[in-house]
Design a protein around this motif. Structure first.
Motif, mmCIF file in Angstrom:
data_model
loop_
_atom_site.group_PDB
_atom_site.id
_atom_site.type_symbol
_atom_site.label_atom_id
_atom_site.label_comp_id
_atom_site.label_asym_id
_atom_site.label_seq_id
_atom_site.Cartn_x
_atom_site.Cartn_y
_atom_site.Cartn_z
ATOM 1 N N ASN A 61 38.204 43.002 36.780
ATOM 2 C CA ASN A 61 38.867 41.739 37.127
ATOM 3 C C ASN A 61 39.131 40.888 35.883
ATOM 4 N N TYR A 231 45.748 35.731 39.944
ATOM 5 C CA TYR A 231 45.531 36.839 40.891
ATOM 6 C C TYR A 231 44.111 37.360 40.694
ATOM 7 N N LEU A 235 40.653 37.899 43.250
ATOM 8 C CA LEU A 235 39.847 39.118 43.420
ATOM 9 C C LEU A 235 38.389 38.870 43.028
ATOM 10 N N GLU A 236 38.183 38.177 41.925
ATOM 11 C CA GLU A 236 36.821 37.959 41.428
ATOM 12 C C GLU A 236 36.059 36.971 42.318
ATOM 13 N N LEU A 239 35.057 38.935 45.275
ATOM 14 C CA LEU A 239 33.986 39.889 44.920
ATOM 15 C C LEU A 239 32.632 39.177 44.869
ATOM 16 N N GLU A 250 38.214 38.883 50.921
ATOM 17 C CA GLU A 250 39.262 39.641 50.236
ATOM 18 C C GLU A 250 40.093 38.719 49.365
ATOM 19 N N GLY A 251 40.313 39.145 48.153
ATOM 20 C CA GLY A 251 41.243 38.457 47.276
ATOM 21 C C GLY A 251 42.613 39.068 47.478
#
Ligand code: UD1
Ligand code: BG6
Ligand code: NA
Length: 365
Positions: A61, A231, A235-236, A239, A250-251
Motif C-alpha cells: 500500500n 487510493y 486500501l490501507e 486494512l 474494504e478500500g
C-alpha cells in the motif's frame, strides 16, 4: 518500552512526528535530496524503461501511495506487483527494469522470493526497508533505509508513513535532473520539511476518532472510498480496520463506485470518503452527492475549512485534516484512520498488538 501508552500500536501512531523526522534526517540538503544509498545508481534508474514496485500488505500500500508521484517526478512508467502474485504468474521482469522492493522487516518470504526472481532476470533491484542488515537490505543492489525506528505492533503504522516519505525522497532524487519540474520539486521538499509539524496537528484528532469509533463499534462493515493520491489511503485504512479491529472493511477506488459498490449503499453501511484538496476534489464532491442521494451514511475526510464544501447540507460526519502538498497528503490522511482502527479495536475488546492469526513478519510461504 510502551512508556505512558497502553499499546505499542498506539505509541507508534503517536511517535510519527519523530519517526518521520529521523527518516528525513541528513537527507534534505541545501534545498535538494541526498540519499547516500542511491547516489551511485541514479543514472541507471533514470535510464530504466519501467519501475516495478513489489511488496506485501501495508508495504504494498505504501508503494501504491508512491506510484503517482514517482510517475510524475520521473516520467518513468510504474507498475505494481503484490509479491506472491508476481511469483504465481511468473510475470515478465526485464534487465531494463528497476524493481523496487518495499518491506518494513526486510524478511517477508514472498518479497524475498520475488527479489531472487528479479535478480535472476537481470533487473536493477532496489530495497526500501526499515531493517539494517536484513536479507532484503543485503541482497538488493542498493536502497534506502527508512530509519523509522523499531516497529513492534503487528499492524504497521509509523513504517507506512516513513516508507511513503522515503519513496518521495527517492522520486525527487531520480527526477532531480529535470529542469521543467524544479518548482514542483521545491514545493514538495518544503512540504517534507513541514510534514512532522502537520502530523502533530492531525494527531490532535485522537479524541474525535475515539468518539467516531464508538459510533461504529457495532457495525458489520466499513467501506473507504479514495482515488488518485489517496487510493492507497483507502486500501490501507481498510486494512488497518480489518487486521486489528477484526471488522470487515474494504478500500475502494471511488472511480469504480458505479461499477458495483454503489449497490451496497443504504442508510446503515458506514462509508468513509476521502475528499481532501487535490486535482480529484470536484470528482469526489460529485461522489459524495451521489452517495447522499442514496441515503448513504457518510464520514467525509476533507481539508481544514472544507466541511461545507464537501457536505453542504450538514448530513455527513466530517474529519478535517491539515492540507499539505497534494502528493504528501496520504501521510496525513492515514493517521485519523490508524487512530480509528486503534480505538475500534480497544472498544471491541480485541488484542491490539497481536491480532488473531497474524504475524509481524511472514517468513514462510
Ligand atoms: C549511511 C549510514 C548512516 C549514516 C549515513 C551518513 C548505514 C546503514 N547507514 O546512510 O548510518 O548516518 O550514511 O552518511 O550505515 N541498501 C541496500 N538495500 C536496502 C537499503 C539500503 O542495498 O534495502 C544499501 C544502500 O545502497 C547503501 C547502504 O545500504 O549502500 C546504506 O543505506 P542507507 O542507510 O539508506 O544510506 P545512507 O542514508 O547514506
Ligand atoms: C505481515 C504484517 O502480514 O507482513 C503486515 O502483519 C505487513 O503488517 C506485511 O504489512 C509485510 O511485511 P513487511 O515486513 O514485508 O513490510
Ligand atoms: Na544491498
Amino acid at each position: 518500552k510502551k512508556g505512558s501508552y497502553d499499546h505499542f500500536m498506539q505509541k507508534e501512531i503517536h511517535e510519527q512526528p519523530h519517526s518521520l523526522t529521523t527518516t528525513m534526517r541528513g537527507r534534505l540538503k541545501d534545498g535538494g535530496i541526498l540519499l547516500g544509498g542511491l547516489k551511485e545508481h541514479l543514472r541507471t534508474i533514470r535510464r530504466s524503461r519501467r519501475v516495478v514496485f513489489i511488496g506485501c500488505g501495508t508495504s504494498y500500500n505504501a508503494a501504491l501511495a508512491a506510484r503517482p508521484f514517482v510517475e510524475e517526478l520521473t516520467g518513468i512508467p510504474v507498475t505494481m506487483e503484490v509479491a506472491s502474485d508476481l511469483l504465481d504468474r511468473q510475470g515478465p521482469i526485464y534487465r531494463e527494469d528497476t524493481a523496487v522492493f518495499v518491506s518494513q522487516s526486510g524478511e517477508t518470504a514472498d518479497t524475498l522470493l520475488a527479489l531472487d526472481y528479479a535478480l535472476e532476470n537481470g533487473a536493477l533491484c532496489v530495497g526500501v526497508t526499515n531493517t539494517v542488515g536484513s536479507t532484503l537490505s543485503r541482497r538488493t543492489h542498493c536502497g534506502v533505509h527508512i530509519n523509522a525506528g523499531c516497529e513492534i505492533g503487528v499492524a504497521s503504522t509509523k513504517a507506512y508513513t516513513s516508507q511513503i516519505v522515503a519513496m518521495a525522497m527517492m522520486a525527487l532524487a531520480i527526477g532531480s535532473d529535470q529542469i521543467s519540474t524544479q518548482a514542483r520539486r521545491d514545493a514538495i521538499i518544503s512540504g517534507l520539511s513541514s510534514l512532522p509539524r502537520n502530523v502533530s496537528e492531525v494527531l490532535k484528532l485522537d479524541v474525535d476518532m475515539k468518539e467516531l469509533a464508538s459510533s461504529l463499534v457495532d457495525s458489520e462493515s466499513l467501506l473507504v472510498f479514495g482515488r488518485g493520491y489517496n487510493y492507497a489511503t483507502a486500501l490501507e485504512g481498510a486494512l488497518k480496520v480489518k487486521e486489528v479491529a477484526l471488522m470487515h472493511s474494504e478500500g475502494m477506488l471511488a472511480g469504480e463506485m458505479k461499477h458495483g459498490p454503489l449497490a451496497l449503499v443504504d442508510e446503515n453501511l458506514p462509508i468513509i470518503v476521502i475528499a481532501t484538496r487535490d486535482a480529484c476534489f470536484s470528482k469526489q464532491q460529485s461522489v459524495i452527492q451521489q452517495l447522499l442521494s442514496r441515503k448513504g451514511r457518510l464520514i467525509v475526510m476533507c481539508s481544514k475549512g472544507d466541511a461545507s464544501a464537501v457536505c453542504p447540507n450538514g448530513s455527513c460526519r466530517v474529519i478535517e485534516v491539515p492540507e499539505v502538498a497534494d502528493c504528501l497528503q496520504p501521510v496525513i490522511n492515514i493517521i485519523p484512520l490508524q487512530l480509528l482502527a486503534y480505538h475500534l479495536t480497544v472498544l471491541r475488546g480485541f488484542d491490539v498488538d497481536q491480532p488473531r492469526n497474524l504475524a509481524k513478519s511472514v517468513t514462510t510461504q
